[in-house]
Design a protein around this motif. Structure first.
Motif, PDB file in Angstrom:
ATOM      1  N   ALA A   1      -6.176   7.239   1.245  1.00 16.29           N
ATOM      2  CA  ALA A   1      -6.616   8.473   0.601  1.00 16.29           C
ATOM      3  C   ALA A   1      -5.826   9.666   1.118  1.00 16.29           C
ATOM      4  O   ALA A   1      -5.394  10.526   0.336  1.00 16.29           O
ATOM      5  N   TYR A   2      -5.630   9.746   2.457  1.00 18.92           N
ATOM      6  CA  TYR A   2      -4.860  10.867   3.007  1.00 18.92           C
ATOM      7  C   TYR A   2      -3.425  10.820   2.485  1.00 18.92           C
ATOM      8  O   TYR A   2      -2.842  11.860   2.136  1.00 18.92           O
ATOM      9  N   GLY A   3      -2.856   9.608   2.444  1.00 19.81           N
ATOM     10  CA  GLY A   3      -1.486   9.482   1.947  1.00 19.81           C
ATOM     11  C   GLY A   3      -1.367   9.964   0.511  1.00 19.81           C
ATOM     12  O   GLY A   3      -0.447  10.703   0.159  1.00 19.81           O
ATOM     13  N   ILE A   4      -2.320   9.562  -0.342  1.00 21.68           N
ATOM     14  CA  ILE A   4      -2.286   9.965  -1.752  1.00 21.68           C
ATOM     15  C   ILE A   4      -2.457  11.469  -1.894  1.00 21.68           C
ATOM     16  O   ILE A   4      -1.697  12.144  -2.592  1.00 21.68           O
ATOM     17  N   LEU A   5      -3.471  12.035  -1.206  1.00 20.68           N
ATOM     18  CA  LEU A   5      -3.774  13.462  -1.356  1.00 20.68           C
ATOM     19  C   LEU A   5      -2.658  14.338  -0.792  1.00 20.68           C
ATOM     20  O   LEU A   5      -2.287  15.354  -1.405  1.00 20.68           O
ATOM     21  N   SER A   6      -2.105  13.969   0.365  1.00 23.51           N
ATOM     22  CA  SER A   6      -1.038  14.791   0.955  1.00 23.51           C
ATOM     23  C   SER A   6       0.221  14.741   0.094  1.00 23.51           C
ATOM     24  O   SER A   6       0.933  15.738  -0.045  1.00 23.51           O
ATOM     25  N   ASN A   7       0.502  13.576  -0.506  1.00 28.24           N
ATOM     26  CA  ASN A   7       1.673  13.467  -1.377  1.00 28.24           C
ATOM     27  C   ASN A   7       1.457  14.166  -2.709  1.00 28.24           C
ATOM     28  O   ASN A   7       2.391  14.739  -3.277  1.00 28.24           O
ATOM     29  N   ILE A   8       0.220  14.144  -3.221  1.00 27.65           N
ATOM     30  CA  ILE A   8      -0.080  14.883  -4.448  1.00 27.65           C
ATOM     31  C   ILE A   8       0.085  16.380  -4.213  1.00 27.65           C
ATOM     32  O   ILE A   8       0.666  17.091  -5.044  1.00 27.65           O
ATOM     33  N   PHE A   9      -0.411  16.870  -3.081  1.00 26.46           N
ATOM     34  CA  PHE A   9      -0.270  18.297  -2.786  1.00 26.46           C
ATOM     35  C   PHE A   9       1.200  18.679  -2.642  1.00 26.46           C
ATOM     36  O   PHE A   9       1.645  19.712  -3.170  1.00 26.46           O
TER      37      PHE A   9
ATOM     38  N   THR B   1       0.832  -1.207   0.000  1.00 26.73           N
ATOM     39  CA  THR B   1       0.000   0.000   0.000  1.00 26.73           C
ATOM     40  C   THR B   1       0.864   1.254   0.000  1.00 26.73           C
ATOM     41  O   THR B   1       0.585   2.226  -0.719  1.00 26.73           O
ATOM     42  N   ALA B   2       1.934   1.231   0.809  1.00 23.33           N
ATOM     43  CA  ALA B   2       2.844   2.381   0.870  1.00 23.33           C
ATOM     44  C   ALA B   2       3.462   2.641  -0.499  1.00 23.33           C
ATOM     45  O   ALA B   2       3.548   3.792  -0.953  1.00 23.33           O
ATOM     46  N   GLY B   3       3.884   1.566  -1.186  1.00 27.04           N
ATOM     47  CA  GLY B   3       4.447   1.726  -2.519  1.00 27.04           C
ATOM     48  C   GLY B   3       3.442   2.277  -3.506  1.00 27.04           C
ATOM     49  O   GLY B   3       3.750   3.169  -4.303  1.00 27.04           O
ATOM     50  N   ASN B   4       2.197   1.785  -3.440  1.00 24.18           N
ATOM     51  CA  ASN B   4       1.152   2.250  -4.361  1.00 24.18           C
ATOM     52  C   ASN B   4       0.771   3.701  -4.111  1.00 24.18           C
ATOM     53  O   ASN B   4       0.517   4.457  -5.055  1.00 24.18           O
ATOM     54  N   VAL B   5       0.732   4.107  -2.839  1.00 25.52           N
ATOM     55  CA  VAL B   5       0.416   5.497  -2.495  1.00 25.52           C
ATOM     56  C   VAL B   5       1.413   6.436  -3.153  1.00 25.52           C
ATOM     57  O   VAL B   5       1.038   7.437  -3.784  1.00 25.52           O
ATOM     58  N   LEU B   6       2.686   6.112  -3.014  1.00 22.90           N
ATOM     59  CA  LEU B   6       3.727   6.990  -3.551  1.00 22.90           C
ATOM     60  C   LEU B   6       3.728   6.996  -5.072  1.00 22.90           C
ATOM     61  O   LEU B   6       3.930   8.045  -5.691  1.00 22.90           O
ATOM     62  N   LEU B   7       3.477   5.841  -5.684  1.00 17.60           N
ATOM     63  CA  LEU B   7       3.488   5.796  -7.148  1.00 17.60           C
ATOM     64  C   LEU B   7       2.301   6.556  -7.733  1.00 17.60           C
ATOM     65  O   LEU B   7       2.450   7.308  -8.698  1.00 17.60           O
ATOM     66  N   ILE B   8       1.107   6.379  -7.157  1.00 20.17           N
ATOM     67  CA  ILE B   8      -0.077   7.092  -7.646  1.00 20.17           C
ATOM     68  C   ILE B   8       0.148   8.595  -7.594  1.00 20.17           C
ATOM     69  O   ILE B   8      -0.164   9.332  -8.538  1.00 20.17           O
ATOM     70  N   ALA B   9       0.706   9.062  -6.473  1.00 26.46           N
ATOM     71  CA  ALA B   9       0.976  10.494  -6.323  1.00 26.46           C
ATOM     72  C   ALA B   9       1.959  10.974  -7.384  1.00 26.46           C
ATOM     73  O   ALA B   9       1.797  12.064  -7.954  1.00 26.46           O
ATOM     74  N   LYS B  10       2.974  10.155  -7.680  1.00 30.17           N
ATOM     75  CA  LYS B  10       3.984  10.558  -8.653  1.00 30.17           C
ATOM     76  C   LYS B  10       3.446  10.541 -10.080  1.00 30.17           C
ATOM     77  O   LYS B  10       3.860  11.346 -10.909  1.00 30.17           O
ATOM     78  N   ILE B  11       2.540   9.603 -10.371  1.00 28.83           N
ATOM     79  CA  ILE B  11       1.951   9.564 -11.712  1.00 28.83           C
ATOM     80  C   ILE B  11       1.148  10.841 -11.957  1.00 28.83           C
ATOM     81  O   ILE B  11       1.257  11.481 -13.004  1.00 28.83           O
TER      82      ILE B  11
ATOM     83  N   GLY C   1       9.634   8.571  -8.042  1.00 32.04           N
ATOM     84  CA  GLY C   1       8.425   7.824  -7.692  1.00 32.04           C
ATOM     85  C   GLY C   1       8.608   6.338  -7.892  1.00 32.04           C
ATOM     86  O   GLY C   1       8.229   5.532  -7.032  1.00 32.04           O
ATOM     87  N   LEU C   2       9.206   5.952  -9.023  1.00 34.53           N
ATOM     88  CA  LEU C   2       9.464   4.537  -9.266  1.00 34.53           C
ATOM     89  C   LEU C   2      10.444   3.981  -8.236  1.00 34.53           C
ATOM     90  O   LEU C   2      10.273   2.859  -7.747  1.00 34.53           O
ATOM     91  N   GLY C   3      11.470   4.788  -7.905  1.00 32.58           N
ATOM     92  CA  GLY C   3      12.444   4.343  -6.916  1.00 32.58           C
ATOM     93  C   GLY C   3      11.819   4.152  -5.543  1.00 32.58           C
ATOM     94  O   GLY C   3      12.008   3.120  -4.891  1.00 32.58           O
ATOM     95  N   SER C   4      11.031   5.140  -5.102  1.00 31.42           N
ATOM     96  CA  SER C   4      10.389   5.056  -3.789  1.00 31.42           C
ATOM     97  C   SER C   4       9.349   3.942  -3.746  1.00 31.42           C
ATOM     98  O   SER C   4       9.252   3.191  -2.773  1.00 31.42           O
ATOM     99  N   ALA C   5       8.548   3.850  -4.822  1.00 33.90           N
ATOM    100  CA  ALA C   5       7.510   2.822  -4.868  1.00 33.90           C
ATOM    101  C   ALA C   5       8.116   1.429  -4.910  1.00 33.90           C
ATOM    102  O   ALA C   5       7.574   0.478  -4.317  1.00 33.90           O
ATOM    103  N   SER C   6       9.245   1.287  -5.611  1.00 38.34           N
ATOM    104  CA  SER C   6       9.856  -0.037  -5.739  1.00 38.34           C
ATOM    105  C   SER C   6      10.311  -0.582  -4.393  1.00 38.34           C
ATOM    106  O   SER C   6      10.380  -1.810  -4.212  1.00 38.34           O
ATOM    107  N   ILE C   7      10.606   0.307  -3.445  1.00 35.13           N
ATOM    108  CA  ILE C   7      10.980  -0.160  -2.109  1.00 35.13           C
ATOM    109  C   ILE C   7       9.833  -0.952  -1.494  1.00 35.13           C
ATOM    110  O   ILE C   7      10.006  -2.061  -0.979  1.00 35.13           O
TER     111      ILE C   7
END
Length: 460
Positions: free
Chosen positions: A119-127, A55-65, A388-394
């Motif tokens: 949702a909070y993780g995605i929105l805060s990272n997108i902002f 989930t952590a990886g997906n949150v960061l990747l979605i925000a980066k996309i 984003g790919l680097g962080s998500a890949s972790i």
């Protein structure tokens, strides 16, 4: 004053003083505070908030996309900006408060779970990334083109900025865990740490605004022509620019590598060495190659140029990674060979902004417009895609390794940690070297600059 600074080796007027370099470089503090703390979000989410690894990886990747697509939009906005403070410079002032809020907001995660937490993780990272980082990074890097025409000075701007950025990254690596642990080691401790970074970042952005000068902004006619180029048309111009494509590939690979070598050692210290405080030791040792890199990169760029310098750095990085492949679990090898890898990153992060920026002249040659804002937006674009790919890949690697371990593979987690720290960075260095071996734009750029805007023939 400008005349006293003389000409560079290509005959371009030098205009940057030591004060100009220093005032410009501190802006990197804000960018690296945002980027650096985002690089630690996997660890924060997994270990402090209890978020699942995948989930952590997906949150960061979605925000980066989402983030990646805002870069070209911001590039267009910069091209259309015409204020009393300039085109790129005013964004350093306008984005101070949003940037401060964004850095703090990433860590003020409410006490929720499941979809609400994601949702909070995605929105805060997108902002933080898609809005604030973009609205600071794109104009900040675009300003290089407005400050000087000299490749030598562009390289120095990149070096000074990289030095500040590296100081922030290494300081975070050394101080993050000990300081947050001293503050209690919980979410509150991370919020306090982030708040201090946020305030300093705001101050640094104001300094950039006050000390920057835009000396080479396009004429009204060029501005009007650039403004008439829509986002889709501008994107089409960039896609047809083979040099922009190649340097974009290099940038993505570099940022994947950089994200992993900055965040990966924290998991290496925790899972291989058995104590996350070793992360501070690794980053302390990396100070030596970092300082050495910044002391030597200016000479290397001046002697070999941007492309050859980057290629040399890629070879050095490959050597360091191969040595680590032979002794992956050794702390001594991790410190020594890891220092070689760290040294290799200095020329790369110093050269890339100027190399991206220079491809705008090829746009002018082939299409009659530079679209500097959109061209330079790719510097932020590749940073976000790669980071984003680097962080998500972790998160992905840990999730895959955890699943394999659950099925009885005793070494799965160890191999996963080695992958994020050694194997994937090695692959990225190889990709960069292959692309740079075919990148022959430096001499063409010099010819375009010497032409004074006249149409010339370039040998392909």
């Amino acid at each position: 004053m400008a005349k006293a600074l003389g000409l560079d080796k290509d005959g371009n007027q030098k205009v940057m003083s030591a004060k100009d370099y220093a005032g410009d470089a501190v802006g990197q503090f804000a960018l690296n505070s945002l980027n650096g703390m985002q690089g630690q979000m996997s660890y924060f989410y997994i270990n402090k908030i209890g978020m699942a690894e995948a989930t952590a990886g997906n949150v960061l990747l979605i925000a980066k996309i989402v983030d990646a697509f805002t870069d070209l939009i911001m590039g267009k906005i910069v091209e259309n900006t015409n204020s009393k403070h300039g085109k790129a410079r005013p964004w350093m002032l306008w984005m101070i408060i949003p940037t401060v809020l964004a850095i703090i907001g990433m860590f003020t995660v409410p006490n929720v779970s499941g979809g609400a937490l994601m949702a909070y993780g995605i929105l805060s990272n997108i902002f933080a990334s898609a809005v604030c980082y973009t609205a600071v990074a794109v104009p900040y890097y675009t300003m290089i083109a407005f400050k000087t025409r000299s490749n030598e000075e562009k390289g120095k701007i990149g070096t000074f900025r990289s030095a500040v950025g590296y100081a922030v990254g290494v300081s975070l690596g050394i101080g993050l865990i000990p300081i947050t642990n001293a503050l209690g080691g919980d979410q509150r401790a991370w919020i306090i740490f982030a708040s201090v970074l946020a305030v300093i970042s705001g101050i640094c952005m104001f300094i950039v605004f006050k000390t920057s000068k835009e000396l080479y902004v396009e004429s009204k006619e060029e501005n009007a022509e650039e403004a008439s180029v829509g986002i889709l048309k501008g994107l089409g111009i960039l896609i047809r620019n083979k040099y922009w494509i190649k340097i974009t590939v290099v940038g993505v690979a570099m940022n994947v590598m950089y994200a992993l070598i900055m965040a990966g050692p924290l998991f290496y210290a925790q899972m291989i060495l058995g104590n996350d405080t070793y992360y501070s030791l690794i980053n302390t040792v990396n100070l030596v190659p970092s300082i050495l890199g910044f002391l030597t990169v200016g000479f290397i760029i001046k002697k070999f140029g941007l492309t050859k310098t980057s290629a040399i750095a890629s070879v050095i990085g490959i050597v360091g990674c191969v040595i680590r492949c032979i002794f992956p679990g050794s702390l001594i090898v991790t410190l020594l060979a890891g220092s070689v890898v760290m040294y290799a990153t200095i020329p790369l992060i110093s050269c890339l902004p100027a190399m991206v920026l220079n491809t705008a002249e090829y746009n002018m040659y082939t299409n009659g417009v530079r679209i500097v804002g959109m061209t330079n937006a790719s510097n932020s674009f590749v940073g976000k895609i790669g980071g984003g790919l680097g962080s998500a890949s972790i998160g992905w690697i840990l999730a895959i390794a955890g699943a394999a371990a659950a099925k009885g593979s005793a070494n799965a987690m160890t191999i996963g940690v080695y992958a994020m720290n050694i194997y994937v960075p090695l692959a990225m260095f190889v990709i960069m070297l292959i692309v740079l071996a075919t990148y022959n734009y430096d001499k063409k750029y010099e010819a375009l600059m010497k032409s004074g805007g006249k149409k010339i023939e370039l040998s392909e």
